[in-house]
Design an enzyme around this catalytic site. Sequence first.
Site, PDB file in Angstrom:
ATOM      1  N   HIS A 103       0.849  -1.199   0.000  1.00  0.00           N
ATOM      2  CA  HIS A 103       0.000   0.000   0.000  1.00  0.00           C
ATOM      3  C   HIS A 103       0.877   1.239   0.000  1.00  0.00           C
ATOM      4  O   HIS A 103       1.962   1.254   0.577  1.00  0.00           O
ATOM      5  CB  HIS A 103      -0.951   0.011   1.195  1.00  0.00           C
ATOM      6  CG  HIS A 103      -0.290  -0.203   2.511  1.00  0.00           C
ATOM      7  ND1 HIS A 103       0.067  -1.451   2.969  1.00  0.00           N
ATOM      8  CD2 HIS A 103       0.120   0.673   3.469  1.00  0.00           C
ATOM      9  CE1 HIS A 103       0.637  -1.338   4.143  1.00  0.00           C
ATOM     10  NE2 HIS A 103       0.700  -0.060   4.473  1.00  0.00           N
ATOM     11  N   HIS A 105       0.853   5.243   1.044  1.00  0.00           N
ATOM     12  CA  HIS A 105       0.201   6.259   1.868  1.00  0.00           C
ATOM     13  C   HIS A 105       0.218   7.591   1.119  1.00  0.00           C
ATOM     14  O   HIS A 105       1.278   8.031   0.665  1.00  0.00           O
ATOM     15  CB  HIS A 105       0.966   6.476   3.179  1.00  0.00           C
ATOM     16  CG  HIS A 105       1.076   5.264   4.058  1.00  0.00           C
ATOM     17  ND1 HIS A 105       0.336   5.107   5.203  1.00  0.00           N
ATOM     18  CD2 HIS A 105       1.856   4.154   3.960  1.00  0.00           C
ATOM     19  CE1 HIS A 105       0.654   3.964   5.788  1.00  0.00           C
ATOM     20  NE2 HIS A 105       1.575   3.363   5.060  1.00  0.00           N
TER      21      HIS A 105
HETATM   22  P1  DGP Z   1       2.242   0.351   7.168  1.00  0.00           P
HETATM   23  O1  DGP Z   1       3.200   0.689   8.252  1.00  0.00           O
HETATM   24  O2  DGP Z   1       2.627   1.038   5.882  1.00  0.00           O
HETATM   25  O3  DGP Z   1       2.043  -1.149   7.002  1.00  0.00           O
HETATM   26  O4  DGP Z   1       0.878   1.021   7.600  1.00  0.00           O
HETATM   27  C1  DGP Z   1      -0.320   0.354   7.850  1.00  0.00           C
HETATM   28  C2  DGP Z   1      -1.373   1.431   7.956  1.00  0.00           C
HETATM   29  O5  DGP Z   1      -2.642   0.814   7.956  1.00  0.00           O
HETATM   30  C3  DGP Z   1      -1.321   2.281   9.239  1.00  0.00           C
HETATM   31  O6  DGP Z   1      -1.217   3.645   8.850  1.00  0.00           O
HETATM   32  C4  DGP Z   1      -2.632   2.022   9.939  1.00  0.00           C
HETATM   33  C5  DGP Z   1      -3.509   1.453   8.849  1.00  0.00           C
HETATM   34  N1  DGP Z   1      -4.462   0.454   9.272  1.00  0.00           N
HETATM   35  C6  DGP Z   1      -4.264  -0.579  10.110  1.00  0.00           C
HETATM   36  N2  DGP Z   1      -5.360  -1.342  10.215  1.00  0.00           N
HETATM   37  C7  DGP Z   1      -6.289  -0.763   9.405  1.00  0.00           C
HETATM   38  C8  DGP Z   1      -7.655  -1.108   9.079  1.00  0.00           C
HETATM   39  O7  DGP Z   1      -8.226  -2.077   9.545  1.00  0.00           O
HETATM   40  N3  DGP Z   1      -8.275  -0.289   8.198  1.00  0.00           N
HETATM   41  C9  DGP Z   1      -7.675   0.810   7.647  1.00  0.00           C
HETATM   42  N4  DGP Z   1      -8.382   1.551   6.814  1.00  0.00           N
HETATM   43  N5  DGP Z   1      -6.402   1.157   7.940  1.00  0.00           N
HETATM   44  C10 DGP Z   1      -5.722   0.377   8.806  1.00  0.00           C
END
Ligand code: DGP
Length: 142
Positions: A103, A105
């Site tokens: 993903h 950001h």
């Molecule tokens: P990363 O460190 O790049 O793997 O960031 C994971 C991101 O995902 C973090 O910013 C929080 C977000 N996140 C975690 N769980 C969920 C979820 O269930 N739904 C959404 N929309 N975001 C989530």
Amino acid sequence: MPSYDPNNIFAKILRGELPCYKVYEDDKALAFLDIMPRAPGHTLVLPKAPARNILDVPADDLAHVATVAQTIAKAAMTAFAADGITVQQFNEGAGGQVVFHLHVHVIPRKAGQPMKPPAAAKEKPEVLAEQAKALMAALAAG
Ligand code: DGP
């Protein structure tokens, strides 16, 4: 590197098993709001095809995700009256990755306002719903 885990939380969102605040979808990518935003409007862009991170994603899926991230970034400038955009992408635990489906950001930024630390606090559902609406309206306006 470990193999792709089809039970990661974003895989469940992609399969519709868990909800999300969706802002964009096409046949190869999905974008939704981060529930623990580092700044208002923080959006995640994912390829639909399984990929753990930048180390295993096919180049064309990565290119498409980058294109969608650009589209989201431009719309977010308007939707959130942003002064700039931070784009981040983490790979493996040592690289800061927590959820193991690739993903990107896209984080709208206001001048002089620092980002919150990662996963600092869950945003209220009504705030996320309103932000998703604003971002979709800006996307529709082109
Ligand atoms: P990363 O460190 O790049 O793997 O960031 C994971 C991101 O995902 C973090 O910013 C929080 C977000 N996140 C975690 N769980 C969920 C979820 O269930 N739904 C959404 N929309 N975001 C989530």
